[in-house]
Design an enzyme around this catalytic site. Structure first.
Site, PDB file in Angstrom:
ATOM      1  N   ASP A 137       1.093  -0.965  -0.485  1.00  0.00           N
ATOM      2  CA  ASP A 137       0.125  -0.187   0.409  1.00  0.00           C
ATOM      3  C   ASP A 137       0.849   1.386  -0.059  1.00  0.00           C
ATOM      4  O   ASP A 137       1.878   1.234  -0.741  1.00  0.00           O
ATOM      5  CB  ASP A 137      -0.707  -0.091   1.150  1.00  0.00           C
ATOM      6  CG  ASP A 137      -1.737   0.722   0.554  1.00  0.00           C
ATOM      7  OD1 ASP A 137      -2.548   0.560   0.089  1.00  0.00           O
ATOM      8  OD2 ASP A 137      -2.554   1.985   2.085  1.00  0.00           O
ATOM      9  N   TYR A 181      -3.464  11.260   1.155  1.00  0.00           N
ATOM     10  CA  TYR A 181      -4.042  10.912  -0.220  1.00  0.00           C
ATOM     11  C   TYR A 181      -4.006  12.679  -0.566  1.00  0.00           C
ATOM     12  O   TYR A 181      -4.234  12.731  -2.115  1.00  0.00           O
ATOM     13  CB  TYR A 181      -5.795  10.190   0.141  1.00  0.00           C
ATOM     14  CG  TYR A 181      -5.602   9.038   0.078  1.00  0.00           C
ATOM     15  CD1 TYR A 181      -5.623   7.648  -1.013  1.00  0.00           C
ATOM     16  CD2 TYR A 181      -5.460   8.489   2.159  1.00  0.00           C
ATOM     17  CE1 TYR A 181      -5.389   6.720   0.155  1.00  0.00           C
ATOM     18  CE2 TYR A 181      -5.348   7.374   1.900  1.00  0.00           C
ATOM     19  CZ  TYR A 181      -5.443   6.280   0.874  1.00  0.00           C
ATOM     20  OH  TYR A 181      -5.592   4.642   1.247  1.00  0.00           O
ATOM     21  N   HIS A 219      -4.544  -8.096  -0.037  1.00  0.00           N
ATOM     22  CA  HIS A 219      -4.038  -6.467   0.483  1.00  0.00           C
ATOM     23  C   HIS A 219      -2.972  -6.789   1.975  1.00  0.00           C
ATOM     24  O   HIS A 219      -1.768  -5.501   1.767  1.00  0.00           O
ATOM     25  CB  HIS A 219      -4.876  -5.500   0.342  1.00  0.00           C
ATOM     26  CG  HIS A 219      -4.320  -4.029  -0.233  1.00  0.00           C
ATOM     27  ND1 HIS A 219      -3.668  -3.803  -0.581  1.00  0.00           N
ATOM     28  CD2 HIS A 219      -4.248  -3.318   0.956  1.00  0.00           C
ATOM     29  CE1 HIS A 219      -3.012  -2.231  -0.900  1.00  0.00           C
ATOM     30  NE2 HIS A 219      -3.664  -2.036   0.396  1.00  0.00           N
TER      31      HIS A 219
END
Length: 408
Positions: free
Chosen positions: A180, A319, A374
């Protein structure tokens, strides 16, 4: 360079009582909002799933037991560039151990690596490499403070973590493992001279051919696009790309919110344990191997950590602060070697041929796994550890100059 100070996880009884009251007071619907969706994930979280975890939180979960688990491993804080950086540092007793930095992403945490610390520092097989394990909380996550400046990027985080490993802890060389956001941080850190090896469980690369081909594949009728697919991709590559497309089309709603208005959702949920369970827990349901869902205690520990540290809002900031990365080509591994492990149920998977072309001769290890998603340290830790051991053990000579640590 400042010395690290020992850190112990402890939450007051008052804070725990407040969290419990909020969970008790949260009113979930008595019946499904959409007909026949009670145990369905087509519209988001399942109502039955939410009710079951709420009940487990109130009647089975024990935070004091979690604290004992968290405090099993030595933790520290150190002040770097105005950030109070939290990290776990467990040294191996093996004199030939390799320093290994484990870097999480979102909605991850240092806790996701807890199940692998013991086996990495003290491998059961004496012929396997051992590691000095360093697990930071990325700035803005959990026990690490939020950088007090606008525009803090993953490149800044990489610089901070290199300082931690080389200057604070005094290691002469090290390896990194990340997924990630951790994979992006690790790739950027490959430029630092003491970083010798990078292992990723998510490796994002651009297609080696024209974007027009991908556009045609998505836009044209299947009877035409299938021919393009058969000429361009192997069946396995196509399966991987379809998994990536499914995530982009159906699972990336949070990405749009957090990359544009992170504090809207951040402040809305920051003080809501059930809100965090629904927003974050959904990722831990859909992003893991469906046949190996996380145990309720594991998930509730993760959610409790986000709530009790009041760090959800700040965890959304990467983000927004790194939007420039999304439209640019990803970084390339230049000086370090690269290893990649692909877990079948990950959300972003790119073909090996693409990775080899982008990173050229730096890819020295590649393996695919039928199980895992993930968060492989949680849903397939044995495979993740085996891959890291094999890659680093094969290239052990890169770390022969490693010197003894000069800090705790």
């Amino acid at each position: 360079m400042p010395d690290p100070t020992p850190f112990i996880v402890h939450v007051s009884d008052d804070e725990l009582a407040r969290m419990r009251r909020k969970i008790e007071d949260y009113a979930l619907p008595e019946r499904e909002i959409v007909p026949n969706s009670r145990d369905c994930w087509d519209y988001g979280v399942s109502l039955d799933w939410a009710k079951g975890l709420r009940d487990a939180w109130l009647n089975e979960f024990n935070w004091r037991d979690v604290e004992k688990e968290l405090n099993r491993w030595p933790q520290f804080k150190v002040e770097l560039e105005g950030v109070s950086l939290h990290f776990v540092h467990q040294r191996s007793q093996r004199p030939d151990a390799i320093p290994l930095l484990l870097v999480h992403g979102w909605p991850g945490s240092f806790y996701e690596f807890y199940s692998v610390i013991d086996a990495l520092t003290n491998p059961p097989n004496a012929s396997d490499p051992a590691f000095h394990v360093i697990i930071p909380s990325v700035p803005g996550f959990l026990f690490s403070s939020t950088p007090q400046k606008n525009g803090w990027t993953v490149k800044d985080t990489g610089r901070l973590l290199d300082t931690l490993v080389t200057e604070v802890l005094g290691y002469a060389s090290y390896a990194i493992q990340g997924g990630d956001w951790g994979s992006i941080i690790a790739t950027l850190m490959s430029d630092y001279p003491r970083c010798k090896a990078v292992h990723l469980n998510m490796c994002t690369v651009p297609p080696p051919h024209s974007p027009i081909i991908m556009g045609l594949v998505w836009a044209l009728p299947k009877w035409i696009s299938n021919r393009i697919v058969s000429w361009t991709f192997t069946p396995d590559e196509w399966r991987q790309l379809m998994r990536t497309k499914d995530f982009a089309m159906q699972g990336a709603g949070y990405f749009a919110m957090q990359s544009t208005q992170p504090l809207t959702i951040g402040l809305a949920l920051n003080d809501s344990p059930m809100g965090l369970l629904l927003w974050l827990g959904e990722k831990y349901h859909t992003h893991v191997d469906p046949s190996h869902q996380l145990a309720p205690r594991t998930l509730l520990t993760i959610i409790s950590l986000y709530y009790l540290t009041h760090s959800f809002a700040s965890s959304c900031l990467p983000y927004r602060e790194n939007t420039a990365l999304f439209g640019a080509p990803p970084a390339k591994i230049t000086d370090s070697i690269l290893g990649v492990s692909v877990f079948k149920h990950d959300i972003l998977i790119f073909p090996r041929s693409w990775i080899e072309k982008w990173h050229r001769k730096k890819l020295v290890f590649y393996r695919q796994h039928e199980r895992g998603g993930h968060f492989p340290a949680l849903d397939n830790p044995d495979a993740l550890m085996a891959d890291v051991r094999e890659m680093m053990g094969t290239h052990r000579a890169l770390f022969d100059a490693e010197e003894s640590v000069n800090k705790p």
